[in-house]
Design a protein around this motif. Sequence first.
Motif, mmCIF file in Angstrom:
data_model
loop_
_atom_site.group_PDB
_atom_site.id
_atom_site.type_symbol
_atom_site.label_atom_id
_atom_site.label_comp_id
_atom_site.label_asym_id
_atom_site.label_seq_id
_atom_site.Cartn_x
_atom_site.Cartn_y
_atom_site.Cartn_z
ATOM 1 N N ASP A 61 82.592 83.275 69.580
ATOM 2 C CA ASP A 61 81.960 81.898 70.047
ATOM 3 C C ASP A 61 82.272 80.679 69.478
ATOM 4 O OD1 ASP A 61 79.897 79.971 70.595
ATOM 5 O OD2 ASP A 61 78.554 81.543 71.279
ATOM 6 N N ARG A 62 83.056 79.776 69.684
ATOM 7 C CA ARG A 62 83.618 78.474 69.003
ATOM 8 C C ARG A 62 82.432 77.793 68.692
ATOM 9 N NH1 ARG A 62 85.233 76.140 65.816
ATOM 10 N NH2 ARG A 62 86.771 74.226 66.122
ATOM 11 N N GLU A 63 81.449 77.523 69.401
ATOM 12 C CA GLU A 63 80.249 76.582 69.092
ATOM 13 C C GLU A 63 79.530 77.182 67.867
ATOM 14 O OE1 GLU A 63 78.292 75.150 72.305
ATOM 15 O OE2 GLU A 63 80.061 74.582 73.257
ATOM 16 N N LYS A 64 79.156 78.345 68.047
ATOM 17 C CA LYS A 64 78.363 79.020 67.056
ATOM 18 C C LYS A 64 79.225 79.052 65.910
ATOM 19 C CE LYS A 64 75.269 82.042 69.663
ATOM 20 N NZ LYS A 64 75.322 83.242 70.418
ATOM 21 N N THR A 65 80.350 79.194 65.701
ATOM 22 C CA THR A 65 81.170 79.441 64.452
ATOM 23 C C THR A 65 81.297 77.968 63.925
ATOM 24 O OG1 THR A 65 82.695 81.225 65.565
ATOM 25 C CG2 THR A 65 83.576 80.026 63.608
ATOM 26 N N ALA A 66 81.480 76.906 64.685
ATOM 27 C CA ALA A 66 81.627 75.535 64.063
ATOM 28 C C ALA A 66 80.167 75.077 63.731
ATOM 29 C CB ALA A 66 81.706 74.670 65.521
ATOM 30 N N ASP A 67 79.343 75.563 64.292
ATOM 31 C CA ASP A 67 77.892 75.321 63.684
ATOM 32 C C ASP A 67 77.730 75.997 62.503
ATOM 33 O OD1 ASP A 67 74.853 74.523 63.995
ATOM 34 O OD2 ASP A 67 74.823 76.733 63.787
ATOM 35 N N PHE A 68 77.994 77.229 62.408
ATOM 36 C CA PHE A 68 77.929 77.858 61.076
ATOM 37 C C PHE A 68 78.613 77.292 59.836
ATOM 38 C CE2 PHE A 68 79.762 80.610 57.893
ATOM 39 C CZ PHE A 68 78.826 81.231 57.287
ATOM 40 N N PHE A 69 79.680 76.766 60.152
ATOM 41 C CA PHE A 69 80.667 76.200 59.144
ATOM 42 C C PHE A 69 80.171 74.693 58.659
ATOM 43 C CE2 PHE A 69 83.688 79.547 59.941
ATOM 44 C CZ PHE A 69 84.366 79.884 58.647
ATOM 45 N N LYS A 70 79.503 74.007 59.574
ATOM 46 C CA LYS A 70 78.838 72.829 59.333
ATOM 47 C C LYS A 70 77.910 73.011 58.279
ATOM 48 C CE LYS A 70 79.874 70.099 63.272
ATOM 49 N NZ LYS A 70 79.424 70.469 64.689
ATOM 50 N N ARG A 71 77.175 74.137 58.652
ATOM 51 C CA ARG A 71 75.841 74.318 57.714
ATOM 52 C C ARG A 71 76.182 74.913 56.356
ATOM 53 N NH1 ARG A 71 73.238 78.510 59.390
ATOM 54 N NH2 ARG A 71 74.408 78.814 61.312
ATOM 55 N N HIS A 72 77.388 75.621 56.267
ATOM 56 C CA HIS A 72 77.854 76.060 55.001
ATOM 57 C C HIS A 72 79.269 75.408 54.592
ATOM 58 C CE1 HIS A 72 75.147 79.615 55.037
ATOM 59 N NE2 HIS A 72 75.291 79.355 56.500
ATOM 60 N N ASN A 73 79.259 74.149 54.551
ATOM 61 C CA ASN A 73 80.715 73.519 54.215
ATOM 62 C C ASN A 73 80.934 73.515 52.769
ATOM 63 O OD1 ASN A 73 79.086 71.617 53.443
ATOM 64 N ND2 ASN A 73 79.817 69.985 54.750
ATOM 65 N N ASP A 74 79.793 74.419 52.081
ATOM 66 C CA ASP A 74 80.347 74.574 50.575
ATOM 67 C C ASP A 74 80.963 75.860 50.392
ATOM 68 O OD1 ASP A 74 78.195 75.726 51.383
ATOM 69 O OD2 ASP A 74 76.967 75.540 49.491
ATOM 70 N N ILE A 75 81.390 76.372 51.325
ATOM 71 C CA ILE A 75 82.308 77.802 51.146
ATOM 72 C C ILE A 75 83.417 77.182 50.629
ATOM 73 C CG2 ILE A 75 83.451 79.433 52.597
ATOM 74 C CD1 ILE A 75 81.144 79.719 54.316
ATOM 75 N N LYS A 76 84.013 78.246 49.569
ATOM 76 C CA LYS A 76 85.152 77.990 48.749
ATOM 77 C C LYS A 76 86.198 78.779 49.445
ATOM 78 C CE LYS A 76 83.933 74.868 45.906
ATOM 79 N NZ LYS A 76 83.202 74.115 46.726
ATOM 80 N N GLY A 77 85.930 80.033 49.973
ATOM 81 C CA GLY A 77 86.815 80.799 50.492
ATOM 82 C C GLY A 77 86.468 81.733 51.543
#
Length: 342
Positions: A61-77
């Motif tokens: 699910d592209r939208e859910k994935t994009a939303d997740f990454f927006k909320r966790h944009n401090d992920i390093k890897g």
Amino acid sequence: MKILVTGGTGYIGSHTVVELQNKGFEVVIVDNLSNSKKEVVDSIEKITGTKPVLEVFDLVDREKTADFFKRHNDIKGVIHFAAYKAVGESVQKPLMYYRNNLVSLMNVMESMIENNIDNLVFSSSCTVYGQPDELPVSENAPIKKAESPYGNTKQIAEEIIADTVNVEPIKTIALRYFNPIGAHDSALIGELPLGVPNNLVPFITQTAIGIREQLSVFGEDYNTPDGTAIRDYIHVVDLAKAHVIAVNRMIEGNMKKDFEVFNLGTGNGYSVLEVIKSFEKVSGQKLNYKIVDRRPGDIEKVWANPDFSNRELGWKAERGLDEMTLSAWKWEKALRNNQTES
Ligand code: UFG
């Protein structure tokens, strides 16, 4: 430092989350629980003292994935395990495999690029080598035509990654696993095959514990010393540790190029009968098995040349076959005890 582990409640994923947490990483898991259980995070907490965050959704699910990454944009890897992995099923349902394994990878990579996350570790497989012309097989051996849609998803995924790292800031380490078996020493996490297992070791332990009547050994007319097929079995904890090393290599800027590929194997090949003998020795159980015809699509023999991984990653598989089969047996027994209790 925050690491996203997709498929982190699965077999290799859960062991990797434990090793990451043991080294002080903060872990967020994304898993759709299609082949795993959410209670795995409780077991991980029992082992490490920390419960990883789990978000349950489908990376297709592209939208859910994009939303997740927006909320966790401090992920390093990102360590991307999430995929289907049953070879036989992939032959029956190719589109399901291509969609799931490739769309999720592309969604993850697109979101990584959008959020300036550069470090990706990808789960690949020795299946990309097919039956190699030379053994042991090294990373620069030719890629053979895939034997199954599953294998092809790993090959295509590596190509998608290679093309993308050429033009985007993203860097990737692909780890080509040989045959992961065994379970964590605690017997709190391990492989949880749904239904009848396809793979050798879960079938052995389920037969020994009485869930399966008899193990079929597929073929004894291979060109090998005892006639049964040879694989490079590697303890899942050794495999998990390599992922932590790969993450550190990326974060510390030690990669030699933007897309690196490593074999994760022991360098030792064992036949099906040798695995059975090891299991019988460590468990004290006599295994009920019979020799049957070869399984279509199986290759005769493959084992890794792990020299490049040993040298470049400073990693080496440490656990031998008996330790692998014993840990698989302890896990099987713990699993059945828990099921009778609950
Ligand atoms: N085997 C048996 N009896 C069984 C199961 C397996 O004799 O009931 C034999 C197989 O014929 C093979 C060996 O045990 O010689 C190992 O078989 P596995 O199914 O455990 O693993 P594979 O080597 O077939 O590996 C495949 C894919 C990998 C994939 C892996 C896990 O090639 O890419 O399954 O799904 F990662």
